[in-house]
Design an enzyme around this catalytic site. Structure first.
Site, PDB file in Angstrom:
ATOM      1  N   ARG A  78       1.002  -1.116   0.243  1.00 19.44           N
ATOM      2  CA  ARG A  78      -0.078  -0.101  -0.216  1.00 19.44           C
ATOM      3  C   ARG A  78       0.728   1.274   0.133  1.00 19.44           C
ATOM      4  O   ARG A  78       0.884   1.577   1.004  1.00 19.44           O
ATOM      5  CB  ARG A  78      -0.807  -0.328   1.076  1.00 19.44           C
ATOM      6  CG  ARG A  78      -1.883   1.161   1.492  1.00 19.44           C
ATOM      7  CD  ARG A  78      -2.916   1.332   2.511  1.00 19.44           C
ATOM      8  NE  ARG A  78      -3.156   2.235   2.817  1.00 19.44           N
ATOM      9  CZ  ARG A  78      -3.133   3.028   3.928  1.00 19.44           C
ATOM     10  NH1 ARG A  78      -2.005   2.881   4.111  1.00 19.44           N
ATOM     11  NH2 ARG A  78      -4.080   4.273   4.164  1.00 19.44           N
ATOM     12  N   HIS A 121      -2.206  11.028   0.758  1.00 21.64           N
ATOM     13  CA  HIS A 121      -1.602  10.698   1.934  1.00 21.64           C
ATOM     14  C   HIS A 121      -1.117  12.012   2.594  1.00 21.64           C
ATOM     15  O   HIS A 121       0.362  12.068   2.437  1.00 21.64           O
ATOM     16  CB  HIS A 121      -0.996   9.884   2.148  1.00 21.64           C
ATOM     17  CG  HIS A 121      -0.357   9.373   3.437  1.00 21.64           C
ATOM     18  ND1 HIS A 121      -0.855   8.028   3.525  1.00 21.64           N
ATOM     19  CD2 HIS A 121      -0.150   9.276   4.326  1.00 21.64           C
ATOM     20  CE1 HIS A 121      -0.295   7.446   4.774  1.00 21.64           C
ATOM     21  NE2 HIS A 121      -0.327   8.503   5.324  1.00 21.64           N
ATOM     22  N   GLU A 166      -7.187   8.486   5.729  1.00 22.02           N
ATOM     23  CA  GLU A 166      -7.227   9.694   7.559  1.00 22.02           C
ATOM     24  C   GLU A 166      -7.827  10.940   7.430  1.00 22.02           C
ATOM     25  O   GLU A 166      -6.678  11.925   7.248  1.00 22.02           O
ATOM     26  CB  GLU A 166      -6.310   9.184   8.038  1.00 22.02           C
ATOM     27  CG  GLU A 166      -5.544   7.954   8.443  1.00 22.02           C
ATOM     28  CD  GLU A 166      -4.868   7.808   9.298  1.00 22.02           C
ATOM     29  OE1 GLU A 166      -4.094   9.187  10.226  1.00 22.02           O
ATOM     30  OE2 GLU A 166      -4.385   6.929  10.542  1.00 22.02           O
ATOM     31  N   ASN A 295      -7.459   2.105  10.185  1.00 22.96           N
ATOM     32  CA  ASN A 295      -6.039   2.312  10.663  1.00 22.96           C
ATOM     33  C   ASN A 295      -6.141   2.534  11.801  1.00 22.96           C
ATOM     34  O   ASN A 295      -7.311   3.130  12.367  1.00 22.96           O
ATOM     35  CB  ASN A 295      -5.633   3.344  10.004  1.00 22.96           C
ATOM     36  CG  ASN A 295      -5.317   3.653   9.078  1.00 22.96           C
ATOM     37  OD1 ASN A 295      -5.501   2.723   7.433  1.00 22.96           O
ATOM     38  ND2 ASN A 295      -4.354   4.487   8.575  1.00 22.96           N
ATOM     39  N   TYR A 297      -4.651   2.119  15.736  1.00 23.82           N
ATOM     40  CA  TYR A 297      -2.751   2.119  16.548  1.00 23.82           C
ATOM     41  C   TYR A 297      -3.320   2.342  18.336  1.00 23.82           C
ATOM     42  O   TYR A 297      -2.708   1.510  18.945  1.00 23.82           O
ATOM     43  CB  TYR A 297      -2.071   3.496  16.788  1.00 23.82           C
ATOM     44  CG  TYR A 297      -1.646   3.614  15.716  1.00 23.82           C
ATOM     45  CD1 TYR A 297      -0.690   2.771  14.711  1.00 23.82           C
ATOM     46  CD2 TYR A 297      -2.284   4.355  13.424  1.00 23.82           C
ATOM     47  CE1 TYR A 297       0.236   2.669  13.703  1.00 23.82           C
ATOM     48  CE2 TYR A 297      -1.933   4.431  12.593  1.00 23.82           C
ATOM     49  CZ  TYR A 297      -0.457   4.129  12.176  1.00 23.82           C
ATOM     50  OH  TYR A 297       0.076   3.853  11.431  1.00 23.82           O
ATOM     51  N   GLU A 376      -3.385   0.135   8.229  1.00 24.15           N
ATOM     52  CA  GLU A 376      -2.334   0.491   8.853  1.00 24.15           C
ATOM     53  C   GLU A 376      -2.608  -0.111  10.664  1.00 24.15           C
ATOM     54  O   GLU A 376      -3.626   0.369  10.944  1.00 24.15           O
ATOM     55  CB  GLU A 376      -2.163   2.200   9.574  1.00 24.15           C
ATOM     56  CG  GLU A 376      -1.469   2.602   7.933  1.00 24.15           C
ATOM     57  CD  GLU A 376      -1.806   4.069   7.869  1.00 24.15           C
ATOM     58  OE1 GLU A 376      -1.137   4.698   9.178  1.00 24.15           O
ATOM     59  OE2 GLU A 376      -1.662   4.562   6.926  1.00 24.15           O
TER      60      GLU A 376
HETATM   61  C1  GBH Z   1      -1.230   7.308  10.572  1.00 21.60           C
HETATM   62  O1  GBH Z   1      -1.852   8.039  11.106  1.00 21.60           O
HETATM   63  C2  GBH Z   1      -0.731   7.709   9.249  1.00 21.60           C
HETATM   64  O2  GBH Z   1      -1.593   7.060   8.522  1.00 21.60           O
HETATM   65  C3  GBH Z   1       0.903   7.784   8.935  1.00 21.60           C
HETATM   66  O3  GBH Z   1       1.251   8.235   8.430  1.00 21.60           O
HETATM   67  C4  GBH Z   1       1.564   7.576  10.172  1.00 21.60           C
HETATM   68  O4  GBH Z   1       3.087   7.605  10.101  1.00 21.60           O
HETATM   69  C5  GBH Z   1       1.380   6.846  11.742  1.00 21.60           C
HETATM   70  O5  GBH Z   1      -0.186   6.663  11.293  1.00 21.60           O
HETATM   71  C6  GBH Z   1       2.033   6.329  12.329  1.00 21.60           C
HETATM   72  O6  GBH Z   1       2.050   8.020  13.024  1.00 21.60           O
HETATM   73  O7  GBH Z   1      -6.355   8.181  20.134  1.00 21.60           O
HETATM   74  O8  GBH Z   1      -5.106   7.985  21.369  1.00 21.60           O
HETATM   75  O9  GBH Z   1      -5.852   6.486  18.593  1.00 21.60           O
HETATM   76  C7  GBH Z   1      -2.103   8.338  12.292  1.00 21.60           C
HETATM   77  C8  GBH Z   1      -3.521   8.315  13.221  1.00 21.60           C
HETATM   78  C9  GBH Z   1      -4.064   9.659  14.719  1.00 21.60           C
HETATM   79  C10 GBH Z   1      -3.036   7.827  15.385  1.00 21.60           C
HETATM   80  C11 GBH Z   1      -4.576   9.918  16.052  1.00 21.60           C
HETATM   81  C12 GBH Z   1      -2.863   8.582  16.741  1.00 21.60           C
HETATM   82  C13 GBH Z   1      -4.161  10.082  18.435  1.00 21.60           C
HETATM   83  C14 GBH Z   1      -3.623   8.406  19.616  1.00 21.60           C
HETATM   84  N1  GBH Z   1      -2.980   8.596  14.242  1.00 21.60           N
HETATM   85  N2  GBH Z   1      -4.184   8.922  16.923  1.00 21.60           N
HETATM   86  S1  GBH Z   1      -5.185   7.706  20.317  1.00 21.60           S
END
Ligand code: GBH
Length: 470
Positions: A78, A121, A166, A295, A297, A376
């Protein structure tokens, strides 16, 4: 001994990257300037003044990187195309820029790696930001033209197309919090940006669909696991409803249910631009999607104030003048939990991914026959290379293993999840953190630009090759 977790036949194993984060070659072959170039050159915005000027130099090393993918048993890759490479001024086509993606696509196909293309992106051509950026409705139309140009060049060889990555980040980090490019801090403009991003998605979907009805089309959204600090407390529950509303439902509901969530519009009524949504917009935005990219995290545990005081508290927070991405919910508090954190400071919450996928399938994508893909998931940790550049990243490996187990659990509970893309193939430019945070399963030495697979890469190759979790 637990039994190995087998994934469904045909499950797509891949990794992900993004143009600005890896390509470099920022001035080559006619590429135009983008908002991240401008933002990263603005003092104080990006860690240590890092920029994407060289990044991983993937523009010149793509063949080596594709071979790496093949060696790691990755079935799909991707990546995103840079709008400013394809259209340096946001409007006219730059053949040399498209040629790069054509070479990359050919290389992928030759090595047996399925290309998965993301059109946007976060690297808006600076020329379009100068004309108003995403808060300006015209940019949505420019995006559809760009989609058409990329499809004209690559449509014969690429089956999977996602429009945006995103849009929440583009709109709220870029135009409300100012922590991402273009670094603006205006709540109503962030809402305009959000709507126009979605409109751009809808217009591009229409263009791509009409050019080739066989394509698999969708979008990638970021989702967070949001829980109330005290589920018995109405203020905490309202805070969770709000943050879930803005982070998760604000985008998924117009896309898959044809309208913005009423409770969120209510939270936003003081800042929502009246003339923003025009007749027909929501029909375009809710055009049929074959897949939704997820995505994931982390997440947050939130606390509020009693609902009757919420608006007062929001006004007070706004009056303090600290720009936040949580437009309309400035009063919500975030309560750190005593769980492991990644180097980003994000809590490790694998169970949230199971809950999310099951919920998306049940409430949104299942009824619409839209497939789910995790586009992701991954983690930054403070890697320590040995003398040969090898990193024994047991922490990253464990993060991925736990989240894959969470994906497997969601599939067992009936969610239609068809693939997983690990973020990221390479260490790369981590936006406002520059090169300080490393998400790669392959280490990049930024002095020599040498690539060295980490322990997590070797482990992931085993998973991808066997279609099961050991
Ligand atoms: C992604 O964004 C991106 O698509 C990518 O480019 C980037 O490198 C990668 O992640 C790593 O950062 O509310 O606790 O989840 C990440 C989007 C949105 C993830 C806000 C973390 C805050 C923490 N982010 N989020 S939480």
């Amino acid at each position: 001994m637990s039994t190995p977790k087998q994934f469904p036949d045909g499950f797509l194993w891949g990794s992900a990257t993004a143009s600005y984060q890896i390509e470099g070659a920022a001035r080559e072959d006619g590429r135009g300037c983008c908002i991240w170039g401008t933002y990263s050159r603005t003092p104080g915005k990006v860690h240590a003044g890092h920029t994407g000027q060289v990044a991983c130099d993937h523009y010149h090393r793509y063949a080596e990187d594709v071979r790496l993918m093949r060696d790691l048993n990755l079935q799909s890759y991707r990546f995103s195309t840079s709008w400013a490479r394809v259209m340096p001024d946001g409007r006219s086509i730059n053949r040399a820029g498209l040629d790069f993606y054509s070479r990359l696509t050919d290389e992928l196909l030759e090595q047996g790696v399925v290309p998965w293309l993301t059109l946007y992106h976060w690297d808006l051509p600076q020329a379009l930001e100068d004309q108003g950026g995403w808060p300006s409705r015209d940019v949505a139309h420019r995006f559809a033209d760009y989609a058409e140009a990329v499809h004209e060049a690559l449509g014969d060889r690429i089956h999977y197309w996602t429009t945006l990555n995103e849009p929440w980040c583009s709109a709220f980090l870029g135009y409300a919090a100012g922590r991402h490019a273009p670094g603006r801090t205006d709540g109503p403009d962030a809402l305009r940006a959000a709507h126009h991003l979605l409109l751009g998605h809808g217009l591009a979907l229409q263009v791509l669909r009409s050019r080739d009805p066989e394509l698999e089309l969708g979008i990638t959204l970021n989702f967070a696991d949001v829980t109330p600090a005290d589920p018995g407390d109405p203020g905490d529950r309202d805070a969770a409803r709000r943050i879930d509303g803005m982070s998760n439902r604000f985008f998924i509901e117009p896309l898959l249910r044809g309208g913005y969530p009423a409770d969120v519009l209510d939270d936003l009524r003081a800042v929502w631009p009246e003339d923003l949504v025009r007749d027909g917009d929501l029909d375009l935005i809710s055009g049929r999607m074959d897949m939704l990219g997820v995505n994931y995290y982390s997440g947050n545990t939130v606390t509020g104030v009693p609902p009757e005081l919420a608006h007062e508290a929001a006004d007070a927070a706004r009056a303090l003048g600290r720009p936040t991405e949580h437009v309309g919910s400035e009063h919500v508090g975030f309560v750190p939990q005593d769980v492991p954190h990644t180097a980003m400071g994000w809590e490790v919450r694998p169970h949230g991914l199971t809950d999310l996928l099951v919920r998306l399938d049940r409430d949104y994508t299942g009824p619409a026959s839209t497939d789910l893909y995790v586009t992701e998931n991954g983690a930054a940790y403070d890697d320590v290379p040995d003398d040969d550049g090898f990193v024994e990243d047991t922490d990253r490996l464990a993060y991925v293993a736990d989240h894959l187990a969470a994906v497997h659990a969601a599939i067992e509970q009936g969610a239609t999840v068809r693939g997983y893309f690990l973020w990221s193939l390479l260490d790369n430019f981590e936006w406002a953190y520059g090169y300080d945070k490393r998400f790669g399963i392959v280490r990049v030495d930024y002095d020599t630009l040498e690539r060295t697979p980490k322990a997590s890469a070797q482990w992931y190759a085993g998973v991808a090759g066997s279609n099961r979790l050991p």
